[in-house]
Scaffold this active site. Sequence first.
Site, PDB file in Angstrom:
ATOM      1  N   ALA A  48      13.961  47.600  32.745  1.00 48.70           N
ATOM      2  CA  ALA A  48      13.176  48.341  31.752  1.00 48.70           C
ATOM      3  C   ALA A  48      11.719  47.882  31.771  1.00 48.70           C
ATOM      4  O   ALA A  48      10.794  48.693  31.717  1.00 48.70           O
ATOM      5  CB  ALA A  48      13.777  48.134  30.365  1.00 48.70           C
ATOM      6  N   GLU A 130      47.976  48.197  55.291  1.00 45.37           N
ATOM      7  CA  GLU A 130      46.707  47.688  55.822  1.00 45.37           C
ATOM      8  C   GLU A 130      46.194  46.530  54.970  1.00 45.37           C
ATOM      9  O   GLU A 130      46.442  46.508  53.779  1.00 45.37           O
ATOM     10  CB  GLU A 130      45.642  48.801  55.764  1.00 45.37           C
ATOM     11  N   LYS A 132      43.638  44.680  52.608  1.00 49.98           N
ATOM     12  CA  LYS A 132      42.600  45.195  51.716  1.00 49.98           C
ATOM     13  C   LYS A 132      41.370  44.312  51.879  1.00 49.98           C
ATOM     14  O   LYS A 132      41.348  43.163  51.439  1.00 49.98           O
ATOM     15  CB  LYS A 132      43.094  45.175  50.268  1.00 49.98           C
ATOM     16  N   ASP A 134      37.850  42.712  51.376  1.00 52.49           N
ATOM     17  CA  ASP A 134      37.055  42.451  50.183  1.00 52.49           C
ATOM     18  C   ASP A 134      35.569  42.565  50.508  1.00 52.49           C
ATOM     19  O   ASP A 134      34.875  41.563  50.671  1.00 52.49           O
ATOM     20  CB  ASP A 134      37.399  41.055  49.646  1.00 52.49           C
ATOM     21  N   ARG A 153      29.609  53.480  47.259  1.00 50.17           N
ATOM     22  CA  ARG A 153      30.524  54.188  46.390  1.00 50.17           C
ATOM     23  C   ARG A 153      29.868  54.585  45.071  1.00 50.17           C
ATOM     24  O   ARG A 153      30.100  55.658  44.548  1.00 50.17           O
ATOM     25  CB  ARG A 153      31.737  53.305  46.100  1.00 50.17           C
ATOM     26  N   TYR A 242      38.729  53.181  57.460  1.00 52.61           N
ATOM     27  CA  TYR A 242      40.106  53.341  56.993  1.00 52.61           C
ATOM     28  C   TYR A 242      40.359  54.603  56.189  1.00 52.61           C
ATOM     29  O   TYR A 242      41.479  54.859  55.761  1.00 52.61           O
ATOM     30  CB  TYR A 242      40.558  52.125  56.179  1.00 52.61           C
ATOM     31  N   LYS A 330      47.981  43.485  45.327  1.00 51.90           N
ATOM     32  CA  LYS A 330      47.064  42.348  45.324  1.00 51.90           C
ATOM     33  C   LYS A 330      47.796  41.050  45.615  1.00 51.90           C
ATOM     34  O   LYS A 330      48.998  40.955  45.421  1.00 51.90           O
ATOM     35  CB  LYS A 330      46.372  42.243  43.954  1.00 51.90           C
ATOM     36  N   CYS A 435      37.190  37.060   7.474  1.00 48.37           N
ATOM     37  CA  CYS A 435      36.285  37.500   8.549  1.00 48.37           C
ATOM     38  C   CYS A 435      35.101  36.531   8.623  1.00 48.37           C
ATOM     39  O   CYS A 435      34.580  36.123   7.581  1.00 48.37           O
ATOM     40  CB  CYS A 435      35.786  38.912   8.246  1.00 48.37           C
ATOM     41  N   CYS A 437      32.194  37.182   9.093  1.00 47.52           N
ATOM     42  CA  CYS A 437      30.943  37.832   8.680  1.00 47.52           C
ATOM     43  C   CYS A 437      30.514  37.302   7.317  1.00 47.52           C
ATOM     44  O   CYS A 437      31.310  36.708   6.607  1.00 47.52           O
ATOM     45  CB  CYS A 437      31.112  39.351   8.644  1.00 47.52           C
ATOM     46  N   CYS A 459      39.709  42.822  10.124  1.00 47.23           N
ATOM     47  CA  CYS A 459      38.897  42.553   8.941  1.00 47.23           C
ATOM     48  C   CYS A 459      39.012  43.765   8.032  1.00 47.23           C
ATOM     49  O   CYS A 459      38.940  44.902   8.483  1.00 47.23           O
ATOM     50  CB  CYS A 459      37.456  42.334   9.385  1.00 47.23           C
ATOM     51  N   CYS A 465      31.631  45.864   6.493  1.00 47.15           N
ATOM     52  CA  CYS A 465      31.508  44.668   7.334  1.00 47.15           C
ATOM     53  C   CYS A 465      30.333  44.815   8.282  1.00 47.15           C
ATOM     54  O   CYS A 465      30.332  45.670   9.159  1.00 47.15           O
ATOM     55  CB  CYS A 465      32.794  44.427   8.130  1.00 47.15           C
TER      56      CYS A 465
HETATM   57  S1  IVH Z   1      41.690  53.265  50.829  1.00 44.86           S
HETATM   58  C1  IVH Z   1      41.376  56.912  47.932  1.00 44.86           C
HETATM   59  N1  IVH Z   1      42.018  51.169  52.375  1.00 44.86           N
HETATM   60  O1  IVH Z   1      39.589  48.931  47.928  1.00 44.86           O
HETATM   61  C2  IVH Z   1      41.527  55.516  48.367  1.00 44.86           C
HETATM   62  N2  IVH Z   1      40.598  50.946  50.483  1.00 44.86           N
HETATM   63  O2  IVH Z   1      40.451  49.483  45.100  1.00 44.86           O
HETATM   64  C3  IVH Z   1      40.487  55.062  49.321  1.00 44.86           C
HETATM   65  N3  IVH Z   1      39.531  48.757  50.276  1.00 44.86           N
HETATM   66  O3  IVH Z   1      37.129  51.228  46.978  1.00 44.86           O
HETATM   67  C4  IVH Z   1      40.538  53.623  49.597  1.00 44.86           C
HETATM   68  N4  IVH Z   1      40.423  47.867  52.093  1.00 44.86           N
HETATM   69  O4  IVH Z   1      36.534  49.525  48.787  1.00 44.86           O
HETATM   70  C5  IVH Z   1      41.432  51.652  51.271  1.00 44.86           C
HETATM   71  N5  IVH Z   1      42.361  49.413  53.848  1.00 44.86           N
HETATM   72  C6  IVH Z   1      41.777  49.902  52.773  1.00 44.86           C
HETATM   73  C7  IVH Z   1      40.901  49.134  51.984  1.00 44.86           C
HETATM   74  C8  IVH Z   1      40.329  49.694  50.841  1.00 44.86           C
HETATM   75  C9  IVH Z   1      39.604  47.674  51.069  1.00 44.86           C
HETATM   76  C10 IVH Z   1      38.749  48.849  49.045  1.00 44.86           C
HETATM   77  C11 IVH Z   1      37.839  50.038  48.948  1.00 44.86           C
HETATM   78  C12 IVH Z   1      38.230  50.758  47.699  1.00 44.86           C
HETATM   79  C13 IVH Z   1      38.971  49.694  46.952  1.00 44.86           C
HETATM   80  C14 IVH Z   1      39.977  50.342  46.047  1.00 44.86           C
END
Ligand code: IVH
Length: 713
Positions: A48, A130, A132, A134, A153, A242, A330, A435, A437, A459, A465
Amino acid sequence: MATKRTADIPVAELTAAQARAELKRLAAEIAEHDKRYYQDDRPVITDAEYDALRARYNAIEARFPDLRTPESLSLKVGAPPARGFAKVRHAVPMLSLDNALAEEDVVDFVARIRRFLKLGDGETVAFSAEPKIDGLSMSLRYERGALVSAATRGDGSEGEDVTANIKTLKDVPPRLAGRGIPEICEIRGEVYMTKAAFLALNERQKASGGQTFANPRNAAAGSVRQKDPAITASRPLGFFAYAWGEMSKMPADTQSGMARWFAACGFKTNPLTRLCYSVEELLAFHREIEERRASLDYDIDGVVYKVDRIDWQERLGFVSRSPRWAIAHKFPAERAMTVLKDIEIQVGRTGVLTPVGKLEPIGVGGVIVQNVTLHNEDYIRGVGGNGETLRNGRDLRIGDTVIVQRAGDVIPQIVDVVVDKRPKDAEPYHFPTRCPCPLRTKVVRETTASGAEGARSRCTGEFACPYQKIEHLKHFVSRRAFDIEGLGEKQIELFFEKGWIKEPADIFTLPERNRTIRLEQVEGYGETSVRNLFDAIEARRRISLDRFIYALGIRHVGETTALALARGYGSWRAFHDAALKVARGDPNAIAEMDALDQIGDTVIEAVKDYFGESHNRGIVERLTRQVTILDVERPKADSRIAGKTVVFTGTLEKMTREEAKALAERLGAKAAGSVSRKTDFVVAGPGAGSKLAEAHRLGIKVLSEEEWLRLVK
Ligand code: IVH
């Protein structure tokens, strides 16, 4: 009177000489902040404040056009109006994934898919399993085989244009390899930094006094969001493909086929990806990848399972922001041991008292944790909401040594107490009965629908409040609500305490009341900042319906729900009329709200409570006199059933009722639960009973499943 600094003189009062000096000073200051922000990733002023500098610069130039030189900031090619990157609207939204934390969640996920697709016992579902990654997701758009844009995104609908930076990645081909490449291809995947590259980068940054990063993900994100592509180029970033967005033609009909096609086009795909055919195989994949996690050179936070057949993916579709056909499984969160130093009570905008654990700061999973929610009184006692014991029934006491975990790697929580280390004099915690407050109003435990005692304490001060009022106002001005620059939590507290802002409408009358308030004489304010604040308030007098509904702070109405309501009614008048009727218990208005996508009993109950309260109606009425609420476009009416209300009854043969409803909603129709005069047609299968009879009674059109399918095909 003391002479004013040039910086404090309003633009309208500047002489030409002062304006020239001021432009020079501002240009230097802005350049310095640009460097800190874009190159060092370490801004020293808020967005800002930065925008205020630019606004003043532009205003001076507008008043003195002769002072505009070729070096002017406003003429610089690529200089953004406000800082940041240009926005790119995703042709197909970039969604997120639902999370599975426990094995049962995976079992449910597979069962749900089989049910939805109505699969017989003999049919197997193949899943692409696959890792995931990070990192940060990226959408790459190719037109006639050439890379034309790369976007982050963002909020899923709109991301940032980082094309110039992404073009420097060696894993991103500037042209797609191979023949017969579709005219438009959007290839999506993850930008990441290897662990080795991350450690080396931090070493280099430390040596040069630059910014260091907490983890490879942040390092990758920081590197992609550089103003100078040369800096991105110097950072070793990788990319795994992917997923896809808009495709003018599909080159494969399975997820695994798409991955092969990505590779043929010149992308890296993850080598650990594998097809699995049962829950057992999925879970075995999860275990195997978790074991290999530490030895991989890039960070992963779980695995992803995706239905392989794309026609099934399409049938399964989406629920809210995530696909039904994929899930992220996860890895269990990391844990760490620390001390609970204190318990603080926070009062939320609905008066709920939330105890917050103050921890000796500790790193868990790459982030420093120092606050942790303790939910409610029972949680501290070691009892869950349903009476189950938590932490083996151990209560939490100030001074306790505790085990902290980040569930799903996001929200920290205390999973155990190390009783051996409990100080001898540690007392059981007494939940406050008043509370915190200044009114010290009584605190009561909520009662549930059945009349039993609930877990939350509230409260009883309600509209009296001050803590609740302040929380309401903070929510009202928050970023996703009215988002008024220069009016954040700190200022709300100050203005509330002074009695200048007691309710939302007061924000908009503040400028006219300033003749008596004289804000410019308050410490920390000057003529310029007051003017900027009032300009910011003025700028928000026009607001979109979804933001407005969200800003009201109705319980259970978050951003997505507010948008669903806004789209459902289109205008404030329509929504407000409906809400008042709902509050009066009008069954038609309730059925209509119920028929909206994503709206159910909880929200309807909350709308009823909110608009049933005359105090709230007063607040809303005074506020709507101050602002203009802009209509929101309702879903496009380009299908034959758009805008129609459909009721499904009886057994459907070709698809489940859940699937049929989802399809109807996708095509812009409302799927209602009961037949009324507003129903346009009823789709009846064998076994249909009272709803069919009601349709006949009201003379509503009845379709067989075949007729319905012909209508939507
Ligand atoms: S598929 C419509 N495949 O996880 C679904 N996502 O929590 C499209 N990510 O925003 C995502 N590895 O940044 C997909 N093998 C994988 C991934 C993957 C990492 C991330 C991706 C997504 C987030 C979703």
